[in-house]
Design a protein around this motif. Structure first.
Motif, short mmCIF file in Angstrom:
data_model
loop_
_atom_site.label_atom_id
_atom_site.label_comp_id
_atom_site.label_asym_id
_atom_site.label_seq_id
_atom_site.Cartn_x
_atom_site.Cartn_y
_atom_site.Cartn_z
N VAL A 3 9.65 7.70 1.13
CA VAL A 3 9.05 9.08 1.28
C VAL A 3 9.03 9.72 -0.25
O VAL A 3 10.30 9.74 -0.83
N HIS A 4 7.96 10.38 -0.65
CA HIS A 4 8.10 10.96 -1.73
C HIS A 4 7.19 12.21 -1.70
O HIS A 4 6.35 12.31 -0.83
N THR A 5 7.62 13.11 -2.59
CA THR A 5 6.67 14.44 -2.61
C THR A 5 5.91 14.58 -4.03
O THR A 5 5.41 15.59 -4.04
N ASN A 6 6.03 13.61 -4.69
CA ASN A 6 5.41 13.56 -5.91
C ASN A 6 4.71 12.36 -6.42
O ASN A 6 5.41 11.23 -6.09
N VAL A 31 4.97 6.57 1.62
CA VAL A 31 4.00 7.70 1.80
C VAL A 31 4.66 8.98 0.96
O VAL A 31 5.60 9.02 0.40
N CYS A 32 3.46 9.85 0.65
CA CYS A 32 3.70 10.86 -0.10
C CYS A 32 2.91 12.16 0.20
O CYS A 32 1.71 12.11 0.61
N VAL A 42 0.70 -1.35 0.12
CA VAL A 42 0.07 0.00 -0.10
C VAL A 42 0.87 1.10 -0.10
O VAL A 42 1.85 1.08 0.52
N ALA A 43 0.43 2.26 -0.66
CA ALA A 43 1.05 3.82 -0.73
C ALA A 43 0.09 4.79 -0.24
O ALA A 43 -1.16 4.40 -0.97
N ILE A 58 -5.47 7.27 -1.03
CA ILE A 58 -5.50 8.88 -1.20
C ILE A 58 -6.41 9.37 0.06
O ILE A 58 -7.42 9.57 0.24
N ALA A 59 -5.31 10.25 0.73
CA ALA A 59 -5.89 10.84 2.08
C ALA A 59 -5.44 12.33 1.74
O ALA A 59 -5.05 12.94 2.66
N THR A 60 -5.97 12.99 0.78
CA THR A 60 -5.88 14.25 0.62
C THR A 60 -6.95 15.00 0.27
O THR A 60 -8.28 14.52 0.21
N PRO A 61 -6.99 16.25 0.07
CA PRO A 61 -8.12 16.99 -0.06
C PRO A 61 -8.83 16.59 -1.35
O PRO A 61 -8.28 16.25 -2.37
#
Length: 140
Positions: free
Chosen positions: A51-54, A31-32, A4-5, A69-72
């Motif tokens: 760890v990623h930022t993209n 995670v990102c 899982v990511a 997906i745990a983003t807005p």
């Protein structure tokens, strides 16, 4: 072992990560977050190796079996498109989209890719709901 990511390392991500950690035969592999410090913090807290930022870089490097997906909501459609392009099933934090049209587009993208997409409600992992489930299964 399912890989899982998780994209999005804000407040709600801790609930997702606690839940993933409680499941056997599953590992959070990356995670990102666009905020590297947030991603590094969650990775350290939950012992996540990458760890990623993209998101594109995460998907191509980690090659997860599931994308959480745990983003807005405004990010959900483009993130679902990236997952769909790679055939990766998605668990998406509620609300699914900021508009009905975007929700329909997410459904269309998933259907066209024959992709499973699920909307996440993290309250089902709260201890009191887990206890109710245990009691019901026990016949109470």
């Amino acid at each position: 072992m399912l890989r899982v990511a998780v994209v999005g390392c804000g407040f709600v991500s801790q609930h997702h990560l606690h839940a993933w950690r409680s499941l056997p035969d599953l590992a959070v592999v990356a995670v990102c977050d666009r905020d590297r410090a947030a991603a590094e913090g969650r990775a350290a807290e939950f012992e996540v190796p990458a760890v990623h930022t993209n998101l594109v870089e995460l998907l191509d490097a980690a090659r997860p079996d599931i994308l959480d997906i745990a983003t807005p909501p405004s990010t959900h459609l483009p993130f679902v498109r990236e997952a769909a392009a790679r055939g990766i099933p998605v668990l998406c934090q509620k609300p699914l989209a900021p508009t009905l049209d975007e929700a329909r587009e997410i459904a269309h993208v998933a259907e066209a890719a024959n992709l499973r997409i699920m909307v996440h409600e993290n309250w089902r992992w709260r201890p009191w709901f887990r206890e109710i489930q245990r009691l019901l299964r026990a016949g109470a």
